[in-house]
Write an enzyme that holds these catalytic residues in place. Structure first.
Site, PDB file in Angstrom:
ATOM      1  N   LEU A   1      24.352  57.417  82.642  1.00  0.00           N
ATOM      2  CA  LEU A   1      23.843  57.109  81.309  1.00  0.00           C
ATOM      3  C   LEU A   1      24.995  56.726  80.389  1.00  0.00           C
ATOM      4  O   LEU A   1      24.848  55.924  79.472  1.00  0.00           O
ATOM      5  CB  LEU A   1      23.122  58.331  80.726  1.00  0.00           C
ATOM      6  CG  LEU A   1      21.850  58.790  81.442  1.00  0.00           C
ATOM      7  CD1 LEU A   1      21.401  60.136  80.896  1.00  0.00           C
ATOM      8  CD2 LEU A   1      20.755  57.756  81.281  1.00  0.00           C
ATOM      9  N   GLY A   2      26.128  57.342  80.630  1.00  0.00           N
ATOM     10  CA  GLY A   2      27.320  57.050  79.849  1.00  0.00           C
ATOM     11  C   GLY A   2      28.530  57.671  80.490  1.00  0.00           C
ATOM     12  O   GLY A   2      28.415  58.637  81.245  1.00  0.00           O
ATOM     13  N   ALA A   3      29.691  57.079  80.221  1.00  0.00           N
ATOM     14  CA  ALA A   3      30.944  57.612  80.755  1.00  0.00           C
ATOM     15  C   ALA A   3      31.885  57.906  79.597  1.00  0.00           C
ATOM     16  O   ALA A   3      31.936  57.162  78.627  1.00  0.00           O
ATOM     17  CB  ALA A   3      31.587  56.611  81.710  1.00  0.00           C
TER      18      ALA A   3
ATOM     19  N   ALA B   1      34.387  63.066  81.348  1.00  0.00           N
ATOM     20  CA  ALA B   1      33.216  63.284  82.211  1.00  0.00           C
ATOM     21  C   ALA B   1      32.263  62.110  82.098  1.00  0.00           C
ATOM     22  O   ALA B   1      32.467  61.189  81.297  1.00  0.00           O
ATOM     23  CB  ALA B   1      32.510  64.578  81.812  1.00  0.00           C
ATOM     24  N   GLN B   2      31.210  62.140  82.908  1.00  0.00           N
ATOM     25  CA  GLN B   2      30.132  61.177  82.789  1.00  0.00           C
ATOM     26  C   GLN B   2      28.810  61.887  83.033  1.00  0.00           C
ATOM     27  O   GLN B   2      28.766  62.967  83.611  1.00  0.00           O
ATOM     28  CB  GLN B   2      30.315  60.004  83.755  1.00  0.00           C
ATOM     29  CG  GLN B   2      30.303  60.343  85.223  1.00  0.00           C
ATOM     30  CD  GLN B   2      30.796  59.169  86.075  1.00  0.00           C
ATOM     31  OE1 GLN B   2      31.859  58.601  85.812  1.00  0.00           O
ATOM     32  NE2 GLN B   2      30.022  58.808  87.090  1.00  0.00           N
ATOM     33  N   VAL B   3      27.717  61.269  82.559  1.00  0.00           N
ATOM     34  CA  VAL B   3      26.407  61.909  82.587  1.00  0.00           C
ATOM     35  C   VAL B   3      25.426  61.064  83.388  1.00  0.00           C
ATOM     36  O   VAL B   3      25.341  59.841  83.205  1.00  0.00           O
ATOM     37  CB  VAL B   3      25.875  62.122  81.156  1.00  0.00           C
ATOM     38  CG1 VAL B   3      24.487  62.741  81.176  1.00  0.00           C
ATOM     39  CG2 VAL B   3      26.818  63.013  80.369  1.00  0.00           C
TER      40      VAL B   3
ATOM     41  N   LYS C   1      26.018  66.504  83.583  1.00  0.00           N
ATOM     42  CA  LYS C   1      27.355  66.123  83.110  1.00  0.00           C
ATOM     43  C   LYS C   1      28.375  66.573  84.139  1.00  0.00           C
ATOM     44  O   LYS C   1      28.439  67.762  84.480  1.00  0.00           O
ATOM     45  CB  LYS C   1      27.634  66.777  81.754  1.00  0.00           C
ATOM     46  CG  LYS C   1      28.976  66.372  81.145  1.00  0.00           C
ATOM     47  CD  LYS C   1      29.108  66.905  79.721  1.00  0.00           C
ATOM     48  CE  LYS C   1      30.431  66.479  79.091  1.00  0.00           C
ATOM     49  NZ  LYS C   1      30.561  66.948  77.699  1.00  0.00           N
TER      50      LYS C   1
ATOM     51  N   ASP D   1      32.597  66.685  66.859  1.00  0.00           N
ATOM     52  CA  ASP D   1      32.602  65.345  67.446  1.00  0.00           C
ATOM     53  C   ASP D   1      31.276  64.637  67.189  1.00  0.00           C
ATOM     54  O   ASP D   1      30.555  64.284  68.123  1.00  0.00           O
ATOM     55  CB  ASP D   1      32.865  65.433  68.955  1.00  0.00           C
ATOM     56  CG  ASP D   1      33.383  64.118  69.521  1.00  0.00           C
ATOM     57  OD1 ASP D   1      33.644  63.189  68.724  1.00  0.00           O
ATOM     58  OD2 ASP D   1      33.514  63.991  70.744  1.00  0.00           O
TER      59      ASP D   1
END
Length: 581
Positions: free
Chosen positions: A212-214, A218-220, A234, A366
């Site tokens: 889904l995103g990097a 980490a990435q998910v 994650k 964040d």
């Protein structure tokens, strides 16, 4: 989910490509791609001088064939090893260190030489300085892309400091949010196997290969558990843990060297923050605990949604969460398409962060747009704010929180004596006017007039951004002197202002009223806790109630003033006044 964003390159930035990628049409290069060494001397067979030319041609053909075979074998082995990540150049410390040293040296040399012969303060000086800033920012971005991991994380942090660093840096480094590296399927499987002791197909009914995103750490991935629950998984990049401490040490050494050359360069706070925060961000169990704590702490806000954590399948490197989706909080077009009130979202976001900062002292640091989503609930029709990535939090001490509350109260009331007093208590010293401007992202003239009196104009915004470059030595000095707790708050403020700017809701009166309410409640609660007299506690509560009532009355006045009913009432009163005379 961290600075996890969809991996689509943005204009103005070069994508982060894997190092060592082969160039089409060119022979492979790299370790092992060279002719084997030859020992001894080869010549024509003795006694056959007449065949010397024939022998030379034959041996030359054989040598070329042997060289081709050796090159092909070496290249094939190199490609195989690289494909399996055994020879990723970023795994070698000497490559990462050399790249960082070279970039630092080039940037330092550029600043030393480009401005040497130009009069300070002239138009030419300002133009050349802007060009040096831009070149240096691009080199820094390329270094972050190449070294990845911790470097990207620090680059993203710098890119978020909109009103504290020259625009050339923040604009260039912002693209790092969309250019984080991706781990391969094999690496993902390895982390899950090592941490959970099972294969992906044993744990999940389905698992989407494309993340889904990097992000930098980490990435998910979206997945469905065997019992049918849809989850977000994650997964930490496998090499980040090992490289992070070495990278931070490298940055510390390089910054110390640069400071010897440029004494005004005060960026050691950046390394100190990375040292403290990175180990926490790399522990996903800590992130899960933060998520549960903030969800409980802000449970009275029914518009806030925090993903549930599935502890039975979570480790320090793998975090399983309830899957939630929505549009990014800075996507005004998405909100308009889905019938979401932009002003309501902006108000509610302000309420969340005012409560976290002033009342609870436990702050999600964040609020990048990829970490704050919005979605309209089909059942209730209410707009929800979904808060993701709970790895980075700042815990404020009570004394710091009270000084910060009182400083903001003074800023909102334009009480310059108290602004000076509490700015000094927070480490600003004689630079308190600059500190007030940094906190509010307003000019000193606007601070003196009252930051809630008028919205930010385009000319004022340009002035603030240009001052960030002009006062860079003083800004870095301030960042080095203020309490460490302030650093992440400044970053958080800038990210929230970026969201407000995208939604065109910046500096609305309602946001200052919400801050005032939280400050009043926080200070009153603190005073009651320190008082041993029942009479005094009752007095504090009455004063608190009166102050909150005054704010509510003022908010009602502003609402009437901006509504049709209010305009009609004002027109009627004006008519009655004129008809009397």
């Amino acid at each position: 989910m961290g600075d996890v964003v969809r991996p689509s390159p943005q204009a103005g930035g070069a994508p982060c490509s894997p190092p060592g990628e082969a160039v089409p049409g060119e022979p492979p290069v790299g370790p092992g791609v060279r002719p084997p060494p030859v020992s001894g001397s080869l010549g024509p067979p003795a006694g056959l001088p007449q065949g010397e030319e024939v022998w030379r041609k034959g041996s030359s053909v054989m040598a070329r064939r042997a060289l081709k075979l050796a090159s092909l074998a070496a290249a094939t082995s190199g490609i195989y090893l690289y494909g399996n990540k055994f020879l990723d150049p970023n795994d070698f410390g000497v490559v990462r260190v050399g790249r960082a040293i070279a970039t630092t040296a080039v940037i330092t040399y550029d600043y030393l030489t480009s401005l040497r012969s130009v009069p300070y303060g002239s138009e030419e000086y300002d133009f050349l300085k802007s060009q040096v800033h831009l070149r240096s920012a691009e080199r820094l971005r390329e270094l972050c892309c190449a070294n990845r991991g911790t470097f990207i994380k620090v680059g993203q942090h710098l890119g978020a400091l909109d009103y504290l660093l020259p625009e050339e840096y923040t604009r260039t480094l912002k693209v790092l949010h969309s250019q984080a590296p991706q781990s391969t399927r094999q690496e993902i499987e390895q982390v899950i196997r090592e941490d959970l002791g099972k294969e992906i197909k044993e744990l999940f009914m389905s698992f989407e290969d494309t993340p889904l995103g990097a992000a930098s750490l980490a990435q998910v991935h979206k997945a469905v558990l065997q019992d049918g629950r849809t989850v977000a998984v994650k997964i930490q990049h496998p090499k980040v843990q090992a490289q992070s401490s070495k990278d931070i040490l490298l940055m510390e050494v390089l910054l110390l060297v640069v400071k010897q050359i440029f004494p005004d360069f005060e960026f050691m706070w950046l390394v100190e923050e990375a040292k403290k925060n990175l180990p926490l961000e790399l522990d996903f169990l800590n992130e899960g605990r933060n998520a549960e704590k903030v969800a409980h702490m802000l449970r009275n806000f029914d518009f806030l949604k925090v993903p549930r954590i599935y502890w039975e399948l979570s480790t320090r490197r793998v975090l399983l969460m309830e899957f939630m989706e929505g549009g990014q909080v800075n996507d005004r077009a998405y909100m308009e398409r889905n019938g979401i009130d932009v002003n309501e979202i902006s108000r509610n976001l302000g309420k969340l962060y005012s409560e976290m900062i002033f009342v609870n002292g436990f702050v999600h640091c964040d609020p990048h747009p990829g970490n704050v989503l919005v979605k309209k609930c089909p059942a209730s029709g209410k707009a929800h704010i979904i808060l993701l990535d709970h790895g980075l939090y700042q815990v404020l001490s009570e004394s710091f929180r009270m000084d910060y509350c009182r400083l903001w109260q003074a800023l909102i009331k334009a009480d310059m004596k108290r602004v000076q007093k509490y700015s000094r208590r927070l480490g600003a010293g004689d630079l308190y006017p600059l500190f007030a401007c940094m906190l509010t992202a307003r000019s000193w003239e606007s601070v003196n007039r009252g930051i809630d009196r008028s919205p930010v104009s385009a000319s004022e915004d340009v002035e603030i951004r240009s001052n960030a470059a002009a006062y860079l030595p003083q800004i870095t000095q301030l960042l080095n002197n203020v309490p460490r707790q302030m650093l992440l708050l400044l970053k958080t403020n800038d990210l929230l202002r970026g969201i407000e700017s995208a939604l065109h809701t910046r500096a609305s009166a309602s946001s200052f009223l919400n801050m005032s309410r939280c400050c009043i409640r926080a200070v009153s609660t603190y005073q009651r806790s320190k008082s041993h007299s029942l009479y005094r506690r009752v007095q504090i509560s009455l004063t608190e109630g009166l102050s909150l009532w005054q704010i509510n009355l003022y908010e009602l006045f502003l609402w009437l003033k901006g509504s049709r009913l209010g305009n009609w009432v004002i027109a009627l009163l004006s008519w009655m006044h004129h008809s009397t005379y």
